[in-house]
Design an enzyme around this catalytic site. Sequence first.
Site, PDB file in Angstrom:
ATOM      1  N   ARG A  92      -1.280  13.775  10.536  1.00 11.88           N
ATOM      2  CA  ARG A  92      -0.099  14.064   9.717  1.00 11.88           C
ATOM      3  C   ARG A  92       0.804  15.093  10.374  1.00 11.88           C
ATOM      4  O   ARG A  92       1.887  15.365   9.871  1.00 11.88           O
ATOM      5  CB  ARG A  92      -0.511  14.664   8.387  1.00 11.88           C
ATOM      6  N   ARG A 134       6.766  15.226  -1.080  1.00  8.47           N
ATOM      7  CA  ARG A 134       5.892  14.596  -0.079  1.00  8.47           C
ATOM      8  C   ARG A 134       6.723  13.907   0.994  1.00  8.47           C
ATOM      9  O   ARG A 134       6.372  13.932   2.173  1.00  8.47           O
ATOM     10  CB  ARG A 134       4.956  13.582  -0.768  1.00  8.47           C
TER      11      ARG A 134
HETATM   12  P1  AP5 Z   1      -2.388  10.482   0.899  1.00  8.95           P
HETATM   13  O1  AP5 Z   1      -3.403  10.134  -0.092  1.00  8.95           O
HETATM   14  O2  AP5 Z   1      -2.630  10.179   2.324  1.00  8.95           O
HETATM   15  O3  AP5 Z   1      -1.010   9.889   0.376  1.00  8.95           O
HETATM   16  P2  AP5 Z   1       0.337   9.390   1.144  1.00  8.95           P
HETATM   17  O4  AP5 Z   1       0.308   9.380   2.608  1.00  8.95           O
HETATM   18  O5  AP5 Z   1       1.432  10.152   0.501  1.00  8.95           O
HETATM   19  O6  AP5 Z   1       0.352   7.905   0.853  1.00  8.95           O
HETATM   20  P3  AP5 Z   1       0.056   7.191  -0.467  1.00  8.95           P
HETATM   21  O7  AP5 Z   1      -1.425   7.125  -0.708  1.00  8.95           O
HETATM   22  O8  AP5 Z   1       0.892   7.750  -1.590  1.00  8.95           O
HETATM   23  O9  AP5 Z   1       0.663   5.764  -0.192  1.00  8.95           O
HETATM   24  P4  AP5 Z   1       0.177   4.545   0.677  1.00  8.95           P
HETATM   25  O10 AP5 Z   1       1.079   4.384   1.845  1.00  8.95           O
HETATM   26  O11 AP5 Z   1      -1.300   4.582   0.937  1.00  8.95           O
HETATM   27  O12 AP5 Z   1       0.519   3.390  -0.353  1.00  8.95           O
HETATM   28  P5  AP5 Z   1      -0.436   2.463  -1.268  1.00  8.95           P
HETATM   29  O13 AP5 Z   1      -1.100   1.436  -0.420  1.00  8.95           O
HETATM   30  O14 AP5 Z   1      -1.282   3.276  -2.179  1.00  8.95           O
HETATM   31  O15 AP5 Z   1      -2.080  12.064   0.836  1.00  8.95           O
HETATM   32  C1  AP5 Z   1      -1.953  12.744  -0.386  1.00  8.95           C
HETATM   33  C2  AP5 Z   1      -1.898  14.236  -0.120  1.00  8.95           C
HETATM   34  O16 AP5 Z   1      -3.129  14.670   0.517  1.00  8.95           O
HETATM   35  C3  AP5 Z   1      -0.789  14.717   0.814  1.00  8.95           C
HETATM   36  O17 AP5 Z   1       0.411  14.938   0.127  1.00  8.95           O
HETATM   37  C4  AP5 Z   1      -1.404  16.013   1.374  1.00  8.95           C
HETATM   38  O18 AP5 Z   1      -1.295  17.058   0.438  1.00  8.95           O
HETATM   39  C5  AP5 Z   1      -2.875  15.661   1.510  1.00  8.95           C
HETATM   40  N1  AP5 Z   1      -3.245  15.122   2.828  1.00  8.95           N
HETATM   41  C6  AP5 Z   1      -3.813  13.905   3.059  1.00  8.95           C
HETATM   42  N2  AP5 Z   1      -4.075  13.746   4.375  1.00  8.95           N
HETATM   43  C7  AP5 Z   1      -3.646  14.890   4.990  1.00  8.95           C
HETATM   44  C8  AP5 Z   1      -3.641  15.319   6.345  1.00  8.95           C
HETATM   45  N3  AP5 Z   1      -4.105  14.532   7.337  1.00  8.95           N
HETATM   46  N4  AP5 Z   1      -3.133  16.536   6.623  1.00  8.95           N
HETATM   47  C9  AP5 Z   1      -2.669  17.346   5.645  1.00  8.95           C
HETATM   48  N5  AP5 Z   1      -2.644  16.991   4.334  1.00  8.95           N
HETATM   49  C10 AP5 Z   1      -3.127  15.768   4.008  1.00  8.95           C
HETATM   50  O19 AP5 Z   1       0.690   1.706  -2.131  1.00  8.95           O
HETATM   51  C11 AP5 Z   1       1.491   2.426  -3.037  1.00  8.95           C
HETATM   52  C12 AP5 Z   1       1.824   1.529  -4.245  1.00  8.95           C
HETATM   53  O20 AP5 Z   1       2.629   0.440  -3.794  1.00  8.95           O
HETATM   54  C13 AP5 Z   1       0.590   0.890  -4.919  1.00  8.95           C
HETATM   55  O21 AP5 Z   1       0.819   0.842  -6.285  1.00  8.95           O
HETATM   56  C14 AP5 Z   1       0.516  -0.512  -4.310  1.00  8.95           C
HETATM   57  O22 AP5 Z   1      -0.097  -1.448  -5.193  1.00  8.95           O
HETATM   58  C15 AP5 Z   1       1.991  -0.808  -4.076  1.00  8.95           C
HETATM   59  N6  AP5 Z   1       2.249  -1.672  -2.924  1.00  8.95           N
HETATM   60  C16 AP5 Z   1       1.664  -1.629  -1.683  1.00  8.95           C
HETATM   61  N7  AP5 Z   1       2.194  -2.580  -0.880  1.00  8.95           N
HETATM   62  C17 AP5 Z   1       3.145  -3.215  -1.615  1.00  8.95           C
HETATM   63  C18 AP5 Z   1       4.058  -4.286  -1.338  1.00  8.95           C
HETATM   64  N8  AP5 Z   1       4.093  -4.902  -0.142  1.00  8.95           N
HETATM   65  N9  AP5 Z   1       4.897  -4.672  -2.334  1.00  8.95           N
HETATM   66  C19 AP5 Z   1       4.868  -4.056  -3.551  1.00  8.95           C
HETATM   67  N10 AP5 Z   1       4.032  -3.051  -3.871  1.00  8.95           N
HETATM   68  C20 AP5 Z   1       3.187  -2.631  -2.912  1.00  8.95           C
END
Ligand code: AP5
Length: 220
Positions: free
Chosen positions: A88, A171
């Site tokens: 990240r 974020r």
């Molecule tokens: P983390 O859990 O990693 O969250 P993120 O990167 O913000 O990503 P998300 O999990 O929100 O989204 P995603 O891309 O995985 O989407 P998803 O598949 O769920 O991090 C959370 C927090 O932890 C950070 O803010 C930080 O504080 C900390 N952190 C984590 N790792 C860290 C690191 N390495 N260093 C420092 N801090 C760290 O999909 C989202 C939604 O969209 C779902 O509802 C899904 O059903 C829908 N969806 C998916 N694809 C589609 C599509 N093609 N069409 C329509 N809907 C879709």
Amino acid sequence: MDIILFGPPGAGKGTQAKRLTESMKIPQISTGDMMRAERSQGTELGKKFDHYMSQGLLVPDALVLELFEKRLRQPDARNGAILDGYPRTVAQAKALDTLLELMGRRIDSVVSIEVSLAEMIDRVVLRRTCEGCGQIYHLRYNPPPSPDACGKCGGKLVQRADDTEEVVRTRYQEYLEKTAPILEHYKTKGVVKTVDGLGPLEEVETRIKASIVPPPPDSN
Ligand code: AP5
């Protein structure tokens, strides 16, 4: 093979990582999921993570590096892993290069999934995740059979505490300032491909698979 699924909050990294683990037979490593597990167990480390996660801020590198290294060294990741949400920061990316080199490996592919900010907000605000198996749903795009129960394991569906519009905007700022610069780091290595994250899950998965750079024949 070691792959990074890269992209802003809600891009679909977790959803696609879960699909890819089934076909590629390598595990998903999500630092976000690992941090949420620590938090729900109420550990001291989990309390520290919560302080940053609830505000939408990145957890400091010092708290993340060891957590990640321990996970990558588990036996199920000996042939590679799909990294979701790691690295990240540029410091995490450099530490990852060093760690993989020590293991005789390297990042083979970075797939950057692109979506607009409006789409990100729409996706995360209506996301529901299973407490039991981690299955990810969207109440409109990928709805569970019942609004409260997972269609896969029957577990309880919950909304993540950081899935509000306000926190998602923070974020995204963190992503732009600290995470997006990593792409330049990997572009110099020639392993970055960009895919459009809009469209049905199967179509996005096909795009991702087509963009994964196969490892050179001499690598393990
Ligand atoms: P983390 O859990 O990693 O969250 P993120 O990167 O913000 O990503 P998300 O999990 O929100 O989204 P995603 O891309 O995985 O989407 P998803 O598949 O769920 O991090 C959370 C927090 O932890 C950070 O803010 C930080 O504080 C900390 N952190 C984590 N790792 C860290 C690191 N390495 N260093 C420092 N801090 C760290 O999909 C989202 C939604 O969209 C779902 O509802 C899904 O059903 C829908 N969806 C998916 N694809 C589609 C599509 N093609 N069409 C329509 N809907 C879709």
